[in-house]
Design an enzyme around this catalytic site. Structure first.
Site, PDB file in Angstrom:
ATOM      1  N   ASN A   6      -5.315   4.289  -0.731  1.00 13.50           N
ATOM      2  CA  ASN A   6      -5.136   3.725   0.602  1.00 13.50           C
ATOM      3  C   ASN A   6      -5.334   4.889   1.578  1.00 13.50           C
ATOM      4  OD1 ASN A   6      -4.290   2.602   2.977  1.00 13.50           O
ATOM      5  ND2 ASN A   6      -2.368   1.783   2.169  1.00 13.50           N
ATOM      6  N   ARG A  39      -8.092   0.154  -0.745  1.00 12.51           N
ATOM      7  CA  ARG A  39      -7.662  -0.810   0.251  1.00 12.51           C
ATOM      8  C   ARG A  39      -8.561  -0.599   1.470  1.00 12.51           C
ATOM      9  NH1 ARG A  39      -2.913  -0.416   4.523  1.00 12.51           N
ATOM     10  NH2 ARG A  39      -3.110  -2.516   5.354  1.00 12.51           N
ATOM     11  N   HIS A  94      -2.742  -8.148   5.847  1.00  9.16           N
ATOM     12  CA  HIS A  94      -1.749  -8.197   4.758  1.00  9.16           C
ATOM     13  C   HIS A  94      -2.155  -9.204   3.679  1.00  9.16           C
ATOM     14  CE1 HIS A  94       1.674  -6.969   7.763  1.00  9.16           C
ATOM     15  NE2 HIS A  94       1.224  -5.885   7.128  1.00  9.16           N
ATOM     16  N   ARG A 122       5.083  -3.374  17.805  1.00  9.89           N
ATOM     17  CA  ARG A 122       4.047  -4.253  18.383  1.00  9.89           C
ATOM     18  C   ARG A 122       4.683  -5.520  18.938  1.00  9.89           C
ATOM     19  NH1 ARG A 122       0.629  -4.406  13.092  1.00  9.89           N
ATOM     20  NH2 ARG A 122       0.537  -2.170  12.733  1.00  9.89           N
ATOM     21  N   GLU A 171       0.934  -4.709  -3.622  1.00  9.71           N
ATOM     22  CA  GLU A 171      -0.478  -4.732  -3.262  1.00  9.71           C
ATOM     23  C   GLU A 171      -1.308  -3.849  -4.183  1.00  9.71           C
ATOM     24  OE1 GLU A 171      -0.394  -4.836   1.452  1.00  9.71           O
ATOM     25  OE2 GLU A 171       1.436  -4.163   0.497  1.00  9.71           O
TER      26      GLU A 171
END
Ligand code: ADP
Length: 433
Positions: A13, A97, A186, A247, A390
């Site tokens: 990643n 990823r 996601h 956010r 993941e």
């Protein structure tokens, strides 16, 4: 030649200033090693590496680019005292990823020049992520030439959303010209926990209506109907939807124009305001960390309480809308750092949903178990808290695509593997999420 079930896959990643890795042996589904190269691009970088047996090292280094970061990853994997392989050839494949696959990819894909060009083309959709993901791919190409690489996209799982769910109410021309639409993110996590929930329910995913809730620093939800993501809360960018650490999530777009005018902000400043200074941090004025929000709320801090309420109210609102779009819901899943660890958030998000058939069992919700059913036996809708994984999905997809590329005739359907033959052993080595 190894089958997909025997491969050892390096999962990468690659972010702007860090590279996270896990080296997974798919035979026993064990994470042989994992780690992080932090502060890439700076002179005071830190390499942390952990082996399956608990052996840990932390090295200070100067890692000025992704090429050097990958050199470090390989060096620690090969290290005599702390490594897990003797030769680079023991890495059968590398899975990356990649954040944005745009409309080009609804599936993971074997990396070649054409794929790299498309990832590059999608940089305009994910300027903060895709360039670094691409750098990771290029670095592996240099240091492990000949080792197959697979790109696994955060957006891919949501690519089957119908147009009425992914289109915004702006001129269609803008979708055609700039690809402005909902993509969702996601995806790998929503895919994993939806499959895991189906296994725990003992029902085929095709027959289930699930709502998956990934609550980490970034937060998103998905309506997974029959195994397909039919709607999701993040949109053109990961800014839309739920309230997050820093956010804003959903807001009236006119607000941005209003603030830019009133405060004389530049576009870059408005971007920072919405992505870095909003969410839990913006409302509480304290922190983006849910643990601190809960501690402060319990100590009587009103702003922290407000932030908590806005956060959980919005989840509840999305649960209602996703139950409506699917015409029902069989199970709700909570995952991500907050979803997995916070009974308070789970309970509050499901409060008042008894009319839908949702009833939380306080004892189960507060239990220490990692993977658990938290709804009462009487609850029509089952509710789970499940650790996401993941990296395992990326490793499985990588092995499947690599094997499929070797024997295309034998794998005509390109179906993603289930996760049923077992989990990566969380107990042996904790996931770094
Ligand atoms: P990322 O999205 O960066 O992978 P994580 O999935 O690790 O992040 O989630 C980070 C969030 O999880 C933080 O807000 C943190 O406060 C929250 N979190 C972790 N443990 C707990 C806990 N026990 N209770 C409440 N929140 C927690």
């Amino acid at each position: 030649m190894k089958t997909k079930a025997e491969m050892k896959v390096l999962v990468l990643n690659s972010g702007s200033s860090s590279v996270k890795y896990q080296f997974i042996d798919l035979k026993d589904r064990v994470v042989l090693a994992k780690g992080l190269i932090d502060r890439v691009g700076m002179s005071d970088s830190v390499v942390t590496h952990e082996r399956y047996d608990g052996d840990k090292i932390k090295i200070s280094a100067e890692v000025l680019d992704h090429q050097t970061a990958i050199e470090y990853v390989l060096a620690v994997l090969l290290s005599k005292n702390h490594g897990v392989i003797q030769d680079k050839t023991e890495i059968d494949a590398v899975g990356h990823r990649v954040v944005h696959g745009g409309e080009s990819f609804s599936e993971s894909v074997l990396v070649d020049e054409k794929v790299m060009d498309e990832v590059r083309e999608n940089i305009e959709l994910a300027p903060l992520h895709n360039p670094h993901n691409l750098r990771g791919i290029q670095a592996v190409l240099k240091h492990l030439p000949g080792t197959p690489q697979v790109a696994v996209f955060d957006t891919a799982f949501h690519q089957k959303m119908p147009p009425y769910a992914f289109l915004y109410g702006i001129p269609y021309l803008l979708y055609r010209r700039y690809k402005i639409r909902r993509y969702g993110f996601h995806g790998t996590s929503h895919f994993y926990v939806s499959r895991r929930a189906a296994e725990l329910l003992g029902k085929p995913i095709e027959k289930l209506k699930l709502i998956t809730t990934h609550l980490g620093n970034g937060c998103s939800m998905a309506a997974v109907d029959g195994g397909v993501s039919v709607d999701t809360s993040m949109g053109f960018t990961p800014l839309e939807g739920l309230l997050m650490g820093t956010r804003s999530g959903d807001l009236d777009p006119q607000i941005i124009l209003h603030i830019v005018g009133r405060e004389g902000l530049s576009l870059a400043e408005a971007n920072t305001l919405l992505n870095k200074h909003s969410g839990l941090l913006g409302i509480s004025g304290l922190t983006s960390d849910m643990r601190e929000i809960i501690t402060e709320k319990k100590a009587g801090n009103k702003q922290a309480e407000l932030a908590f309420e806005v956060f959980t109210y919005r989840i509840r609102k999305y649960i209602g809308s996703y139950a409506a779009v699917m015409g029902g819901v069989d199970a709700i899943v909570f995952t991500g750092g907050i979803g997995e660890n916070s009974p308070d958030v789970r309970a509050e998000s499901c409060k008042g949903l008894e009319f839908l058939g949702v009833s939380i069992d306080a004892g189960r919700n507060n239990s220490e178990e990692k993977e658990k059913l938290i709804s009462a036996d009487s609850s029509k809708v089952k509710v789970f808290a499940l650790p996401t994984n993941e990296e395992l999905v990326i490793a499985l997809d990588t092995a499947r695509i690599v094997e499929g590329a070797r024997h295309p005739a034998a794998h005509p359907d390109h179906q993603r593997d289930g996760i049923s033959s077992g989990k990566v052993e969380h107990e042996k080595i904790n996931s770094n999420r």
